[in-house]
Write a protein that holds these residues in place. Sequence first.
Motif, PDB file in Angstrom:
ATOM      1  N   MET A   1      35.957  17.691   6.180  1.00  0.00           N
ATOM      2  CA  MET A   1      35.920  16.626   5.090  1.00  0.00           C
ATOM      3  C   MET A   1      35.132  15.360   5.638  1.00  0.00           C
ATOM      4  N   ARG A   2      34.331  15.495   4.674  1.00  0.00           N
ATOM      5  CA  ARG A   2      32.954  14.317   4.600  1.00  0.00           C
ATOM      6  C   ARG A   2      34.073  13.461   3.889  1.00  0.00           C
ATOM      7  N   ARG A   3      33.279  12.165   4.750  1.00  0.00           N
ATOM      8  CA  ARG A   3      33.828  10.533   4.273  1.00  0.00           C
ATOM      9  C   ARG A   3      32.544  10.460   3.198  1.00  0.00           C
ATOM     10  N   PHE A   4      32.909   9.188   2.291  1.00  0.00           N
ATOM     11  CA  PHE A   4      31.978   8.602   0.926  1.00  0.00           C
ATOM     12  C   PHE A   4      31.201   7.833   2.396  1.00  0.00           C
ATOM     13  N   ASP A   5      29.914   7.627   2.501  1.00  0.00           N
ATOM     14  CA  ASP A   5      29.482   6.360   3.041  1.00  0.00           C
ATOM     15  C   ASP A   5      28.958   4.931   1.888  1.00  0.00           C
ATOM     16  N   TRP A   6      29.977   4.148   2.205  1.00  0.00           N
ATOM     17  CA  TRP A   6      29.885   2.690   1.188  1.00  0.00           C
ATOM     18  C   TRP A   6      28.682   2.139   1.366  1.00  0.00           C
ATOM     19  N   ARG A  11      23.940  -0.298  -0.683  1.00  0.00           N
ATOM     20  CA  ARG A  11      22.205  -0.534  -0.380  1.00  0.00           C
ATOM     21  C   ARG A  11      22.103  -0.173  -1.635  1.00  0.00           C
ATOM     22  N   LYS A  12      21.656   0.804  -2.015  1.00  0.00           N
ATOM     23  CA  LYS A  12      20.646   1.813  -3.189  1.00  0.00           C
ATOM     24  C   LYS A  12      21.017   0.827  -4.400  1.00  0.00           C
ATOM     25  N   GLY A  13      22.730   0.204  -4.216  1.00  0.00           N
ATOM     26  CA  GLY A  13      22.692  -0.301  -5.486  1.00  0.00           C
ATOM     27  C   GLY A  13      21.670  -1.200  -5.183  1.00  0.00           C
ATOM     28  N   LEU A  14      21.504  -2.326  -4.260  1.00  0.00           N
ATOM     29  CA  LEU A  14      20.965  -3.192  -3.957  1.00  0.00           C
ATOM     30  C   LEU A  14      19.382  -3.133  -4.555  1.00  0.00           C
ATOM     31  N   LYS A  15      18.981  -1.876  -3.951  1.00  0.00           N
ATOM     32  CA  LYS A  15      17.525  -1.422  -4.074  1.00  0.00           C
ATOM     33  C   LYS A  15      16.791  -1.443  -5.215  1.00  0.00           C
ATOM     34  N   LYS A  16      17.936  -1.377  -6.186  1.00  0.00           N
ATOM     35  CA  LYS A  16      17.554  -0.416  -7.682  1.00  0.00           C
ATOM     36  C   LYS A  16      17.234  -2.029  -8.724  1.00  0.00           C
TER      37      LYS A  16
END
Length: 51
Positions: A1-6, A11-16
């Motif tokens: 099972m894969r885990r969500f990478d917080w 980082r994506k939110g910060l880049k936006k």
Amino acid sequence: MRRFDWRKFKRKGLKKILSKDEKLLEKRVNELKPEKGGSIKEISKEVLPEE
């Protein structure tokens, strides 16, 4: 099972947010440049709040 990478999510939110700030700054610089006649660094100091 894969885990969500917080970490990537944050980082994506910060880049936006940073890209939005850059676009707004670029728009403001183009408006202010003819008036002030200064460099981009001088104008950015006036436009952006100090952190």
